[in-house]
Design an enzyme around this catalytic site. Sequence first.
Site, PDB file in Angstrom:
ATOM      1  N   GLY A 215      24.276   3.277 -16.026  1.00 30.90           N
ATOM      2  CA  GLY A 215      25.173   4.317 -15.436  1.00 30.90           C
ATOM      3  C   GLY A 215      24.986   5.757 -16.094  1.00 30.90           C
ATOM      4  N   SER A 216      26.246   6.345 -16.477  1.00 30.02           N
ATOM      5  CA  SER A 216      25.938   7.612 -17.072  1.00 30.02           C
ATOM      6  C   SER A 216      25.709   7.395 -18.792  1.00 30.02           C
ATOM      7  CB  SER A 216      27.623   8.176 -17.079  1.00 30.02           C
ATOM      8  OG  SER A 216      27.744   8.718 -15.849  1.00 30.02           O
ATOM      9  N   THR A 217      25.855   6.326 -19.233  1.00 25.42           N
ATOM     10  CA  THR A 217      25.367   6.220 -20.509  1.00 25.42           C
ATOM     11  C   THR A 217      23.953   6.546 -20.973  1.00 25.42           C
ATOM     12  OG1 THR A 217      25.100   3.883 -20.369  1.00 25.42           O
ATOM     13  CG2 THR A 217      27.224   4.433 -21.256  1.00 25.42           C
TER      14      THR A 217
END
Length: 485
Positions: A215-217
């Site tokens: 995801g956004s990591t």
Amino acid sequence: MTRYIRRAAALCALLLVALLVNAARVQIVQSSTYDDNPANRRPTIARYGQPRGDIVVGGQPVTGSKDTGEQLRYERTYHDGPLYAPVTGFASQVYGTTGLENAADGILAGTDPMLSLLPLWNGVSRDRNPGGKVVTTLAAGAQRAAYEGLAGRRGAVAAIEPSSGRILALVSAPSYDPGELSGTNSAVTSAWDRLNGDPARPMLNRAIRQTYPPGSTFKVVTAAAALDAGVIRDLDAPTRSPDPYPLPETRISLTNEAEDCEDASLRYAFEWSCNTVFAKLGVDVGLKDMTATAAHFGFNDKGLRIPFPVAPSNFDTKLDAPQLALSSIGQFDTRATPLQMAMIAAAVAGGGSVKSPYLVERTTTSAGGTVSATSPRTLHQAMNPSTAARLREMMTDVVRKGTGKNAAIRGATVGGKTGTAQHGIGNSGTPYAWFISWAQADNALEPAVAVAVVVEDASARRGDISGGGDAAPIAKAVMEAVLRS
């Protein structure tokens, strides 16, 4: 008459030589064949005929041996077995070995030639040395903080010292007690069947063997690629990103959960996790530079060992434009282990250098003499030092005033990145909650720890940024434990 005596003597001498040659052939040339024969129980009896060496955490053994008085005399025991199971693995008379019990089996079982002053003689005499010790890099406080933080939830935690690559915590939940697999009675078989039949898969080491959509990591990697490639030069300049963002060559538009993402600067987009900005950045950077940057961080590395093998994290090298856009925000086929995501945070904290993670500080004889020691080693330079400095600045903003406020620690600078990852058919599953971070005490010269946390059954509503609520507090507890020590 004398002639017949001489012939008989010569024949006897020849037979004696043949006997000696055959004995040498059986005992030396073919010894491994007989040793490995399943019908030969002598190696197994010898293997469990003495106490096994210990695995050590923080100066204290977390393993032991129990004298049963049976043919396979010594059984393995574990202190806080579920806490350390992802590291120790198990040593079972029935089911073999895993984890450090497997990777360091020669040292622990006493068969490693390095334990002996005269290894060649030991090989001939078949003498067995006392089992040696394996001293780990784990910080006991950080390991317990991670374990207690995940209590009752599925997920994993990995923590690394950025300057060296030493693994400070490695936790997988739910866990299991490896002591249940020691011994040869029916309870061992029952435990094996129960653990393998459990849908929660407690024997799966989620920290190193399970890959998740990050995801956004993953936007840390995309930001690094954009900065190194010169696609972004000013953190505060508009990125010319539409909201919604039409995926190239499709009629599908990507949207955001965050607000004010249209033409947002990289700093704002990173702080509030604007999907549209980073999807466009990935396409602007291009497949070649994106795959190269991901590889420098450790993706697609099939040879990583700590010393037991780590599942390779994936960033596809053959993507069309819309696939590249989605991959650049940690979706599509992008997948990572928690250890890999900790390596990313550690690279940012460590000036752009990716250190090879390792779990064994040194191995020793039973008396404490050093047999081997691990030295820090650089795997890659993932990004320019100036890029790492700007990423540290943005990650600090995430914790100071963005989605990662729950990771803030008094008396320390903390940088972080939240993330959620959709999964399941039609993204119907509860999103995985991610948080990656690093921490540096105000009076320290360099960051002490980098952490990655993933929670599979996050409690946030679909669409919410749950990494800050579910995973960040766990990361905070681990970082605090390291800073205290």
